[in-house]
Design a protein around this motif. Structure first.
Motif, PDB file in Angstrom:
ATOM      1  N   GLU A  18      46.575  45.125  42.357  1.00  0.00           N
ATOM      2  CA  GLU A  18      45.714  44.106  42.935  1.00  0.00           C
ATOM      3  C   GLU A  18      46.461  42.782  42.914  1.00  0.00           C
ATOM      4  O   GLU A  18      47.433  42.603  42.191  1.00  0.00           O
ATOM      5  CB  GLU A  18      44.421  43.969  42.107  1.00  0.00           C
ATOM      6  N   ASP A  19      45.966  41.830  43.708  1.00  0.00           N
ATOM      7  CA  ASP A  19      46.498  40.488  43.567  1.00  0.00           C
ATOM      8  C   ASP A  19      45.630  39.722  42.588  1.00  0.00           C
ATOM      9  O   ASP A  19      44.477  40.082  42.317  1.00  0.00           O
ATOM     10  CB  ASP A  19      46.589  39.771  44.925  1.00  0.00           C
ATOM     11  N   GLU A  20      46.201  38.686  42.029  1.00  0.00           N
ATOM     12  CA  GLU A  20      45.533  37.940  40.958  1.00  0.00           C
ATOM     13  C   GLU A  20      44.174  37.405  41.382  1.00  0.00           C
ATOM     14  O   GLU A  20      43.188  37.493  40.649  1.00  0.00           O
ATOM     15  CB  GLU A  20      46.451  36.792  40.524  1.00  0.00           C
ATOM     16  N   ILE A  21      44.097  36.872  42.579  1.00  0.00           N
ATOM     17  CA  ILE A  21      42.896  36.187  43.029  1.00  0.00           C
ATOM     18  C   ILE A  21      41.707  37.133  43.178  1.00  0.00           C
ATOM     19  O   ILE A  21      40.547  36.716  43.069  1.00  0.00           O
ATOM     20  CB  ILE A  21      43.181  35.452  44.375  1.00  0.00           C
ATOM     21  N   SER A  22      41.968  38.426  43.394  1.00  0.00           N
ATOM     22  CA  SER A  22      40.877  39.380  43.604  1.00  0.00           C
ATOM     23  C   SER A  22      40.014  39.548  42.358  1.00  0.00           C
ATOM     24  O   SER A  22      38.842  39.939  42.455  1.00  0.00           O
ATOM     25  CB  SER A  22      41.435  40.738  44.034  1.00  0.00           C
ATOM     26  N   PHE A  23      40.567  39.240  41.187  1.00  0.00           N
ATOM     27  CA  PHE A  23      39.812  39.412  39.951  1.00  0.00           C
ATOM     28  C   PHE A  23      38.725  38.357  39.783  1.00  0.00           C
ATOM     29  O   PHE A  23      37.886  38.470  38.889  1.00  0.00           O
ATOM     30  CB  PHE A  23      40.754  39.415  38.747  1.00  0.00           C
ATOM     31  N   LEU A  24      38.724  37.340  40.626  1.00  0.00           N
ATOM     32  CA  LEU A  24      37.640  36.357  40.572  1.00  0.00           C
ATOM     33  C   LEU A  24      36.311  36.979  40.978  1.00  0.00           C
ATOM     34  O   LEU A  24      35.245  36.417  40.690  1.00  0.00           O
ATOM     35  CB  LEU A  24      37.964  35.158  41.467  1.00  0.00           C
ATOM     36  N   ILE A  76      37.844  40.681  27.851  1.00  0.00           N
ATOM     37  CA  ILE A  76      38.398  41.868  28.482  1.00  0.00           C
ATOM     38  C   ILE A  76      39.739  41.462  29.092  1.00  0.00           C
ATOM     39  O   ILE A  76      39.889  40.353  29.602  1.00  0.00           O
ATOM     40  CB  ILE A  76      37.469  42.468  29.553  1.00  0.00           C
ATOM     41  N   PHE A  77      40.728  42.346  29.006  1.00  0.00           N
ATOM     42  CA  PHE A  77      42.082  42.035  29.450  1.00  0.00           C
ATOM     43  C   PHE A  77      42.456  42.945  30.613  1.00  0.00           C
ATOM     44  O   PHE A  77      42.293  44.162  30.550  1.00  0.00           O
ATOM     45  CB  PHE A  77      43.064  42.191  28.286  1.00  0.00           C
ATOM     46  N   LEU A  78      42.960  42.336  31.675  1.00  0.00           N
ATOM     47  CA  LEU A  78      43.278  43.058  32.898  1.00  0.00           C
ATOM     48  C   LEU A  78      44.687  42.697  33.351  1.00  0.00           C
ATOM     49  O   LEU A  78      45.087  41.535  33.278  1.00  0.00           O
ATOM     50  CB  LEU A  78      42.273  42.691  34.002  1.00  0.00           C
ATOM     51  N   SER A  79      45.423  43.698  33.804  1.00  0.00           N
ATOM     52  CA  SER A  79      46.782  43.489  34.296  1.00  0.00           C
ATOM     53  C   SER A  79      46.801  43.778  35.789  1.00  0.00           C
ATOM     54  O   SER A  79      46.592  44.915  36.203  1.00  0.00           O
ATOM     55  CB  SER A  79      47.757  44.414  33.556  1.00  0.00           C
ATOM     56  N   TRP A  80      47.048  42.757  36.596  1.00  0.00           N
ATOM     57  CA  TRP A  80      46.890  42.982  38.033  1.00  0.00           C
ATOM     58  C   TRP A  80      48.043  43.736  38.669  1.00  0.00           C
ATOM     59  O   TRP A  80      47.871  44.391  39.683  1.00  0.00           O
ATOM     60  CB  TRP A  80      46.588  41.684  38.777  1.00  0.00           C
ATOM     61  N   THR A  81      49.233  43.697  38.085  1.00  0.00           N
ATOM     62  CA  THR A  81      50.322  44.481  38.670  1.00  0.00           C
ATOM     63  C   THR A  81      50.102  45.976  38.453  1.00  0.00           C
ATOM     64  O   THR A  81      50.365  46.787  39.337  1.00  0.00           O
ATOM     65  CB  THR A  81      51.679  44.069  38.065  1.00  0.00           C
ATOM     66  N   SER A  82      49.579  46.350  37.285  1.00  0.00           N
ATOM     67  CA  SER A  82      49.343  47.769  37.017  1.00  0.00           C
ATOM     68  C   SER A  82      48.151  48.301  37.800  1.00  0.00           C
ATOM     69  O   SER A  82      48.000  49.504  37.990  1.00  0.00           O
ATOM     70  CB  SER A  82      49.118  47.993  35.520  1.00  0.00           C
ATOM     71  N   ASP A 113      31.599  35.544  32.290  1.00  0.00           N
ATOM     72  CA  ASP A 113      31.176  34.142  32.366  1.00  0.00           C
ATOM     73  C   ASP A 113      32.310  33.203  32.747  1.00  0.00           C
ATOM     74  O   ASP A 113      32.064  32.056  33.113  1.00  0.00           O
ATOM     75  CB  ASP A 113      30.586  33.697  31.020  1.00  0.00           C
ATOM     76  N   GLY A 114      33.538  33.662  32.645  1.00  0.00           N
ATOM     77  CA  GLY A 114      34.674  32.819  32.969  1.00  0.00           C
ATOM     78  C   GLY A 114      35.939  33.660  33.047  1.00  0.00           C
ATOM     79  O   GLY A 114      35.978  34.787  32.540  1.00  0.00           O
ATOM     80  N   VAL A 115      36.972  33.105  33.686  1.00  0.00           N
ATOM     81  CA  VAL A 115      38.228  33.831  33.873  1.00  0.00           C
ATOM     82  C   VAL A 115      39.413  32.921  33.541  1.00  0.00           C
ATOM     83  O   VAL A 115      39.445  31.762  33.964  1.00  0.00           O
ATOM     84  CB  VAL A 115      38.372  34.339  35.327  1.00  0.00           C
ATOM     85  N   ILE A 116      40.358  33.466  32.778  1.00  0.00           N
ATOM     86  CA  ILE A 116      41.647  32.809  32.557  1.00  0.00           C
ATOM     87  C   ILE A 116      42.709  33.633  33.262  1.00  0.00           C
ATOM     88  O   ILE A 116      42.879  34.825  32.982  1.00  0.00           O
ATOM     89  CB  ILE A 116      41.975  32.692  31.057  1.00  0.00           C
ATOM     90  N   LEU A 117      43.409  33.009  34.205  1.00  0.00           N
ATOM     91  CA  LEU A 117      44.470  33.677  34.948  1.00  0.00           C
ATOM     92  C   LEU A 117      45.813  33.295  34.332  1.00  0.00           C
ATOM     93  O   LEU A 117      46.143  32.110  34.250  1.00  0.00           O
ATOM     94  CB  LEU A 117      44.429  33.268  36.423  1.00  0.00           C
ATOM     95  N   VAL A 118      46.572  34.301  33.901  1.00  0.00           N
ATOM     96  CA  VAL A 118      47.824  34.065  33.189  1.00  0.00           C
ATOM     97  C   VAL A 118      48.988  34.637  33.991  1.00  0.00           C
ATOM     98  O   VAL A 118      49.058  35.843  34.229  1.00  0.00           O
ATOM     99  CB  VAL A 118      47.814  34.725  31.795  1.00  0.00           C
ATOM    100  N   ASN A 126      51.372  41.009  34.030  1.00  0.00           N
ATOM    101  CA  ASN A 126      52.000  42.212  33.497  1.00  0.00           C
ATOM    102  C   ASN A 126      51.679  42.308  32.012  1.00  0.00           C
ATOM    103  O   ASN A 126      52.189  41.522  31.216  1.00  0.00           O
ATOM    104  CB  ASN A 126      53.514  42.170  33.725  1.00  0.00           C
ATOM    105  N   ILE A 127      50.852  43.254  31.644  1.00  0.00           N
ATOM    106  CA  ILE A 127      50.367  43.347  30.262  1.00  0.00           C
ATOM    107  C   ILE A 127      51.497  43.653  29.281  1.00  0.00           C
ATOM    108  O   ILE A 127      51.370  43.406  28.073  1.00  0.00           O
ATOM    109  CB  ILE A 127      49.263  44.421  30.148  1.00  0.00           C
TER     110      ILE A 127
END
Length: 335
Positions: free
Chosen positions: A102-108, A93-99, A117-122, A68-69
């Protein structure tokens, strides 16, 4: 069409290959560097990011995905991530999955498609076991902030929530409190379980009696804390202090105590957790613990770049629990 590296090379009096080496971060002679910078500025030349990506086989972009951004706690984490990314020459780049529904895992998929090049899931919510297993099995650079389900071989950074509550219990004990109530949080919050464990373990370690009637749940809102405190006061049987498991809850609890006619901290001590901005401005100002959000972001980004760069020690020390700090204000008194 804008200026090309041919134009830069011609104006700087050097070769196209030298311009290419310089733009890709390789060293050139000082005089050549100065000539190239002068030509780039004069021509208003901009690198072709897509071409550079093809040459280097990387995007120089990392994705930071939050649940949630609008969550105020994430701003410090984001600043910590950015500070490391900037030193590495990377953009975020910053992405908010609730808005985005999507579910978090789909952003992989951003990783799998080569867009980053890499992803940080918060997220401070509990993560599904199957999602954590997919992350653990992935060979791509992925780092978690928050819940990692106690799984090995996942690089994760979090706050030692149990230690934070333990500090609060110990501090109240030092003031003479022996009967301490507790307001817990929602079950979907991963930190809730660990904070309650900290309460139980520190009460036991100090030889203090646990009373199930002195523990009530809340949703971590002001209203939830207010209602939870009213429940505690209705069943009041001798406790002299209450630990609210976040500051929003503590502020609601503070109001309920004051409305009952009791004085804080003379008749009741109240503490929170998180050190949100308003905790310093309520009356009395709230004793709480502060989470090292900037440091969390830095540690996560450092771990991600170890993975991106293929460092030999990238898999070592995969779980980091950072210590919160006790903030003593005016909402606690000696007895």
């Amino acid at each position: 069409m804008g200026p090309t590296i041919h134009d830069v090379a011609r104006l700087a009096g050097t070769s196209k290959s030298t311009v290419s080496r310089y733009l890709n971060g390789q060293q050139v002679k000082k005089a050549t560097e100065e000539a190239l910078e002068k030509a780039i500025k004069e021509l208003n030349f901009h690198r072709n990011a897509n071409a550079r990506r093809l040459v280097l086989d990387r995007t120089n972009i990392i994705a930071v995905v939050v649940d949630n951004i609008s969550n105020i706690f994430y701003s410090g984490i984001i600043r910590g991530i950015e500070s490391v990314a900037n030193m590495k020459g990377y953009n975020c780049i910053f992405l908010s999955w609730t808005s985005n529904y999507e579910d978090e895992i789909s952003f992989l998929n951003l990783l799998y498609e080569g867009q980053v090049d890499g992803v940080i899931l918060v997220s401070f919510q509990k993560r599904a076991k199957e999602d954590l297993e997919r992350i653990r099995e992935s060979q791509y650079p992925i780092v978690l902030i928050g819940d990692h389900g106690d799984m090995e071989d996942i690089f994760a950074v979090d706050v030692d929530n149990a230690a934070g509550v333990s500090e609060l219990v110990t501090y109240l004990h030092s003031l003479g409190h022996r009967d301490i109530a507790y307001i817990s949080g929602p079950v979907h919050a991963a930190a809730n379980k660990h904070r309650f464990k900290g309460y139980l373990k520190s009460m036991e370690a100090l030889g203090l009696n646990y009373n199930a009637d002195w523990v009530v749940e809340s949703d971590w809102s002001n209203q939830g804390g207010y209602q939870a405190m009213k429940q505690l006061l209705q069943r009041q049987s001798g406790f002299t202090a209450v630990i609210a498991s976040n500051d929003e809850t503590a502020i609601g609890a503070l109001r309920a105590v004051q409305e009952s006619g009791m004085n804080v901290p003379k008749n009741m001590s109240v503490v929170g957790y998180d050190n949100i901005t308003i905790s310093e401005w309520v009356y009395p100002s709230l004793t709480t613990v502060s989470q090292p959000f900037h440091q969390i972001g830095q540690k996560a980004a450092q771990g991600l770049f170890q993975k991106i760069e293929g460092a030999d020690d990238a898999a070592e020390n995969t779980h980091y629990l950072l210590k919160p700090n006790l903030i003593i204000r005016d909402s606690c008194g000696k007895i």
